[in-house]
Design a protein around this motif. Structure first.
Motif, mmCIF file in Angstrom:
data_model
loop_
_atom_site.group_PDB
_atom_site.id
_atom_site.type_symbol
_atom_site.label_atom_id
_atom_site.label_comp_id
_atom_site.label_asym_id
_atom_site.label_seq_id
_atom_site.Cartn_x
_atom_site.Cartn_y
_atom_site.Cartn_z
ATOM 1 N N THR A 46 0.967 -1.298 -0.096
ATOM 2 C CA THR A 46 0.188 -0.111 0.216
ATOM 3 C C THR A 46 0.841 1.193 -0.042
ATOM 4 N N THR A 47 2.043 1.146 0.796
ATOM 5 C CA THR A 47 2.869 2.363 0.894
ATOM 6 C C THR A 47 3.592 2.529 -0.456
ATOM 7 N N ASP A 48 4.020 1.449 -0.861
ATOM 8 C CA ASP A 48 4.649 1.494 -2.392
ATOM 9 C C ASP A 48 3.839 2.105 -3.369
ATOM 10 N N LEU A 49 2.580 1.628 -3.504
ATOM 11 C CA LEU A 49 1.537 2.001 -4.310
ATOM 12 C C LEU A 49 1.333 3.610 -4.373
ATOM 13 N N ILE A 98 11.262 13.990 -0.318
ATOM 14 C CA ILE A 98 10.867 12.703 -0.519
ATOM 15 C C ILE A 98 11.232 12.155 -1.874
ATOM 16 N N PHE A 99 10.784 13.140 -2.872
ATOM 17 C CA PHE A 99 11.364 12.915 -4.314
ATOM 18 C C PHE A 99 12.300 13.853 -4.865
ATOM 19 N N ALA A 144 11.472 4.765 0.921
ATOM 20 C CA ALA A 144 10.754 3.310 0.826
ATOM 21 C C ALA A 144 11.694 2.249 0.870
ATOM 22 N N THR A 145 11.284 0.986 1.115
ATOM 23 C CA THR A 145 12.058 -0.231 1.206
ATOM 24 C C THR A 145 12.825 -0.399 -0.375
#
Length: 158
Positions: A46-49, A98-99, A144-145
């Protein structure tokens, strides 16, 4: 006289109840471990999506930001112009990023002095003033992982 029943009062107890209790505990522990594993996988997906969808929207916004930067950039007068070749940004700008957003710009039909041309000679005047933008959005490694990287190529008219 009192009657004694030897079946009800045996001195040797069987361990069947203890074995059943241990089996029930092992089964419940296995089910709980599988539930915890499934929950953590669902949370990660869910986090990756969510981060991927955010990267797609940021790529569209990066293209708009590059068009805004091109329109505000003084290219100079005459046949040869000084063109803008790269636009970078981070999201969010106020907090921990974050990006990273990177937009590479190539011009079609404009004679740029600094070598950001894609095609110089265009025979149709309608195609002059077009830009080819490569928008790359990458996540910061600690977010993210798995690293998130989204690439978008777009052709825009100035």
């Amino acid at each position: 006289m009192q009657r004694k029943n030897s079946i009800l009062r045996s001195s040797a107890r069987s361990g069947f109840a203890m074995i059943m209790a241990i089996i029930v505990i092992v089964v419940l522990t296995t089910i709980m471990a599988l539930t915890l594993n499934l929950t953590s996988q669902t949370t990660k997906q869910t986090t990756d999506l969510y981060l991927r969808e955010q990267a797609i929207l940021l790529a569209k916004s990066g293209a708009e930001l590059a068009l805004l930067a091109i329109s505000g950039h003084d290219r100079g007068a005459g046949g040869n112009t000084n063109c803008l070749g790269n636009v970078t940004a981070v999201y969010p700008a106020a907090a921990t990023p974050i990006f990273n957003i990177n937009v590479d710009i190539r011009y079609i039909g404009l004679n740029c002095l600094n070598g950001f041309n894609y095609i110089n000679a265009i025979s149709t005047p309608e195609s002059n003033g077009t830009v080819l933008m490569d928008v790359t959005v990458t996540s910061v490694p600690s977010v993210a992982t798995e690293p998130i990287r989204y690439f978008r190529r777009t052709l825009q008219k100035l």
